[in-house]
Design a protein around this motif. Sequence first.
Motif, PDB file in Angstrom:
ATOM      1  N   ARG A   2       0.817  -1.218   0.000  1.00  0.00           N
ATOM      2  CA  ARG A   2       0.000   0.000   0.000  1.00  0.00           C
ATOM      3  C   ARG A   2       0.846   1.261   0.000  1.00  0.00           C
ATOM      4  O   ARG A   2       0.480   2.266  -0.616  1.00  0.00           O
ATOM      5  CB  ARG A   2      -0.913   0.015   1.230  1.00  0.00           C
ATOM      6  N   LEU A   3       1.962   1.218   0.699  1.00  0.00           N
ATOM      7  CA  LEU A   3       2.780   2.418   0.897  1.00  0.00           C
ATOM      8  C   LEU A   3       4.070   2.289   0.102  1.00  0.00           C
ATOM      9  O   LEU A   3       5.153   2.115   0.649  1.00  0.00           O
ATOM     10  CB  LEU A   3       3.067   2.612   2.384  1.00  0.00           C
ATOM     11  N   GLN A   4       3.949   2.359  -1.217  1.00  0.00           N
ATOM     12  CA  GLN A   4       5.091   2.089  -2.069  1.00  0.00           C
ATOM     13  C   GLN A   4       6.098   3.236  -2.098  1.00  0.00           C
ATOM     14  O   GLN A   4       7.264   3.023  -2.416  1.00  0.00           O
ATOM     15  CB  GLN A   4       4.617   1.753  -3.476  1.00  0.00           C
ATOM     16  N   LYS A   5       5.672   4.442  -1.804  1.00  0.00           N
ATOM     17  CA  LYS A   5       6.603   5.557  -1.726  1.00  0.00           C
ATOM     18  C   LYS A   5       7.271   5.547  -0.355  1.00  0.00           C
ATOM     19  O   LYS A   5       6.602   5.413   0.673  1.00  0.00           O
ATOM     20  CB  LYS A   5       5.878   6.889  -1.960  1.00  0.00           C
ATOM     21  N   ILE A   6       8.569   5.717  -0.344  1.00  0.00           N
ATOM     22  CA  ILE A   6       9.313   5.648   0.909  1.00  0.00           C
ATOM     23  C   ILE A   6       8.841   6.713   1.889  1.00  0.00           C
ATOM     24  O   ILE A   6       8.855   6.513   3.106  1.00  0.00           O
ATOM     25  CB  ILE A   6      10.834   5.752   0.653  1.00  0.00           C
ATOM     26  N   GLU A   7       8.381   7.858   1.364  1.00  0.00           N
ATOM     27  CA  GLU A   7       7.863   8.897   2.252  1.00  0.00           C
ATOM     28  C   GLU A   7       6.663   8.386   3.050  1.00  0.00           C
ATOM     29  O   GLU A   7       6.553   8.628   4.247  1.00  0.00           O
ATOM     30  CB  GLU A   7       7.459  10.140   1.455  1.00  0.00           C
ATOM     31  N   ASN A   8       5.762   7.689   2.373  1.00  0.00           N
ATOM     32  CA  ASN A   8       4.568   7.170   3.050  1.00  0.00           C
ATOM     33  C   ASN A   8       4.921   6.044   4.020  1.00  0.00           C
ATOM     34  O   ASN A   8       4.349   5.960   5.110  1.00  0.00           O
ATOM     35  CB  ASN A   8       3.549   6.680   2.019  1.00  0.00           C
ATOM     36  N   PHE A   9       5.838   5.181   3.607  1.00  0.00           N
ATOM     37  CA  PHE A   9       6.252   4.100   4.505  1.00  0.00           C
ATOM     38  C   PHE A   9       6.886   4.678   5.765  1.00  0.00           C
ATOM     39  O   PHE A   9       6.653   4.187   6.876  1.00  0.00           O
ATOM     40  CB  PHE A   9       7.227   3.172   3.784  1.00  0.00           C
ATOM     41  N   SER A  10       7.660   5.729   5.602  1.00  0.00           N
ATOM     42  CA  SER A  10       8.297   6.378   6.748  1.00  0.00           C
ATOM     43  C   SER A  10       7.262   6.976   7.687  1.00  0.00           C
ATOM     44  O   SER A  10       7.379   6.859   8.919  1.00  0.00           O
ATOM     45  CB  SER A  10       9.260   7.467   6.263  1.00  0.00           C
ATOM     46  N   GLU A  11       6.260   7.625   7.130  1.00  0.00           N
ATOM     47  CA  GLU A  11       5.202   8.204   7.963  1.00  0.00           C
ATOM     48  C   GLU A  11       4.460   7.111   8.737  1.00  0.00           C
ATOM     49  O   GLU A  11       4.074   7.287   9.892  1.00  0.00           O
ATOM     50  CB  GLU A  11       4.214   8.994   7.108  1.00  0.00           C
ATOM     51  N   MET A  12       4.264   5.959   8.084  1.00  0.00           N
ATOM     52  CA  MET A  12       3.611   4.842   8.764  1.00  0.00           C
ATOM     53  C   MET A  12       4.418   4.388   9.978  1.00  0.00           C
ATOM     54  O   MET A  12       3.867   4.125  11.055  1.00  0.00           O
ATOM     55  CB  MET A  12       3.409   3.682   7.792  1.00  0.00           C
ATOM     56  N   LEU A  13       5.745   4.289   9.828  1.00  0.00           N
ATOM     57  CA  LEU A  13       6.576   3.873  10.949  1.00  0.00           C
ATOM     58  C   LEU A  13       6.460   4.843  12.122  1.00  0.00           C
ATOM     59  O   LEU A  13       6.431   4.430  13.290  1.00  0.00           O
ATOM     60  CB  LEU A  13       8.042   3.764  10.502  1.00  0.00           C
ATOM     61  N   LEU A  14       6.374   6.126  11.823  1.00  0.00           N
ATOM     62  CA  LEU A  14       6.233   7.123  12.886  1.00  0.00           C
ATOM     63  C   LEU A  14       4.855   7.031  13.541  1.00  0.00           C
ATOM     64  O   LEU A  14       4.729   7.141  14.767  1.00  0.00           O
ATOM     65  CB  LEU A  14       6.464   8.524  12.326  1.00  0.00           C
ATOM     66  N   ASP A  15       3.827   6.825  12.722  1.00  0.00           N
ATOM     67  CA  ASP A  15       2.483   6.654  13.289  1.00  0.00           C
ATOM     68  C   ASP A  15       2.416   5.424  14.184  1.00  0.00           C
ATOM     69  O   ASP A  15       1.702   5.415  15.199  1.00  0.00           O
ATOM     70  CB  ASP A  15       1.446   6.527  12.165  1.00  0.00           C
ATOM     71  N   LEU A  16       3.146   4.386  13.813  1.00  0.00           N
ATOM     72  CA  LEU A  16       3.170   3.169  14.617  1.00  0.00           C
ATOM     73  C   LEU A  16       3.702   3.448  16.020  1.00  0.00           C
ATOM     74  O   LEU A  16       3.183   2.933  17.016  1.00  0.00           O
ATOM     75  CB  LEU A  16       4.018   2.100  13.927  1.00  0.00           C
ATOM     76  N   ILE A  17       4.734   4.277  16.113  1.00  0.00           N
ATOM     77  CA  ILE A  17       5.291   4.634  17.424  1.00  0.00           C
ATOM     78  C   ILE A  17       4.213   5.225  18.323  1.00  0.00           C
ATOM     79  O   ILE A  17       4.146   4.941  19.523  1.00  0.00           O
ATOM     80  CB  ILE A  17       6.462   5.630  17.253  1.00  0.00           C
ATOM     81  N   LEU A  18       3.334   6.044  17.727  1.00  0.00           N
ATOM     82  CA  LEU A  18       2.278   6.705  18.492  1.00  0.00           C
ATOM     83  C   LEU A  18       1.215   5.728  18.988  1.00  0.00           C
ATOM     84  O   LEU A  18       0.393   6.082  19.830  1.00  0.00           O
ATOM     85  CB  LEU A  18       1.613   7.783  17.625  1.00  0.00           C
ATOM     86  N   SER A  19       1.221   4.504  18.449  1.00  0.00           N
ATOM     87  CA  SER A  19       0.202   3.509  18.793  1.00  0.00           C
ATOM     88  C   SER A  19       0.637   2.558  19.899  1.00  0.00           C
ATOM     89  O   SER A  19      -0.157   1.726  20.327  1.00  0.00           O
ATOM     90  CB  SER A  19      -0.149   2.672  17.550  1.00  0.00           C
ATOM     91  N   LEU A  20       1.879   2.664  20.350  1.00  0.00           N
ATOM     92  CA  LEU A  20       2.453   1.652  21.235  1.00  0.00           C
ATOM     93  C   LEU A  20       2.532   2.113  22.680  1.00  0.00           C
ATOM     94  O   LEU A  20       2.566   3.324  22.960  1.00  0.00           O
ATOM     95  CB  LEU A  20       3.848   1.273  20.726  1.00  0.00           C
ATOM     96  N   PRO A  21       2.602   1.162  23.612  1.00  0.00           N
ATOM     97  CA  PRO A  21       2.771   1.506  25.035  1.00  0.00           C
ATOM     98  C   PRO A  21       4.128   2.161  25.275  1.00  0.00           C
ATOM     99  O   PRO A  21       4.968   2.235  24.365  1.00  0.00           O
ATOM    100  CB  PRO A  21       2.689   0.140  25.734  1.00  0.00           C
TER     101      PRO A  21
END
Length: 380
Positions: A177-196
Amino acid sequence: MADVIIVPCPDYRPENIKAGVEQIGVLGGGIDRLITLGRNVLIKPNLLAGEPPERAVTTHPELVRSVAAQALARGAKVTVGDSPGFGSLTSVAERTGIAEVCRELNLQLARFQEVVSVDADQAKLISNFELAREVVESDFIINLAKMKTHGLTALTGAVKNLFGCVVGLRKAEFHFRLQKIENFSEMLLDLILSLPPMLHIVDAVDAMEGWGPRNGQPRRVGLLVAGDNPVAVDWVLALLMNVDPLRVPYLAAAALRGWEGTTPGSIRIIGEDIERFIVKDFDVPNELGPLKMRVPRPIVDLFRKSVTPYPKVTVGCQGCGICLEACPAKVIKLSQGKAVIQEKDCIRCFCCQEMCPYGAINLRTGWLGSIYRRRQGRRR
């Protein structure tokens, strides 16, 4: 400021690892400050694939043993878990030596199969993640990452290791889904916000350079690097690799968000002098992902094949078919017992290169990217 702790650890002898982990606690409050009686603690090592510890593909079992033992001594309930890129967790844990640690310390090995939907506060791209239940139900995560190079993100450390909290094939879905590295990077940062809440300890005793994260070569760095800000920790890892942190896509994305730990003035390094440990000739062959962050998008889209690296099957291919299963876009086929990549449809996620057990898939750079790399090399 974001505190990042650097402590020396010359090798994996138990006494040296234990001393390093204890020093992290002394310098930063670390485990003593964060773990309280009765807390559910998840230890999340890097268990990419079933490789022996000396290959430096995964977090060394001695680090898992030392951290788990100290958490248990403080009354925590400890679980070890991950979602390997290929193979069952049981087989990967056995091969890497971590299953033996779990047996010795009577720790549960969590397979990350059941998922729970989690909202990400202040997310930019992905507002909802389906994460392993063990991740969501933990009070605290100790993220035991490995310092390695990576084809897609230049390096993998604390931030990228958290992607293992996403279960199984869902990781491939994100790549597709996130083939552009910019989008994949944003996903990784959003993931941090989801964790304990988390503490990040990176195994940089033996790092990996070259064709990481699986088929590179071990490189002795002799450090443990720790902190509670994964972006700041990886910023320091980039400096240790002699890489401009802003050339790492997700660190550049974090800087654009204004996150703490993305400027030299917002990081306080505690412990060792980082200048003593910078590896000037650390081999980071695919340090091109951030090129897309610097070049206007229309130009990148026009010259994509000439700018970005692409996977290439070499004569070492054994026709095992693992890359076919790992490919999110399903653009790899077997022909005459060898893998063949349909280049025009390749999304360049490099999962095939990451998971190939024989190191038979390398990343090649187009002509424009090669020119860029040569120019950057002359400037260093």
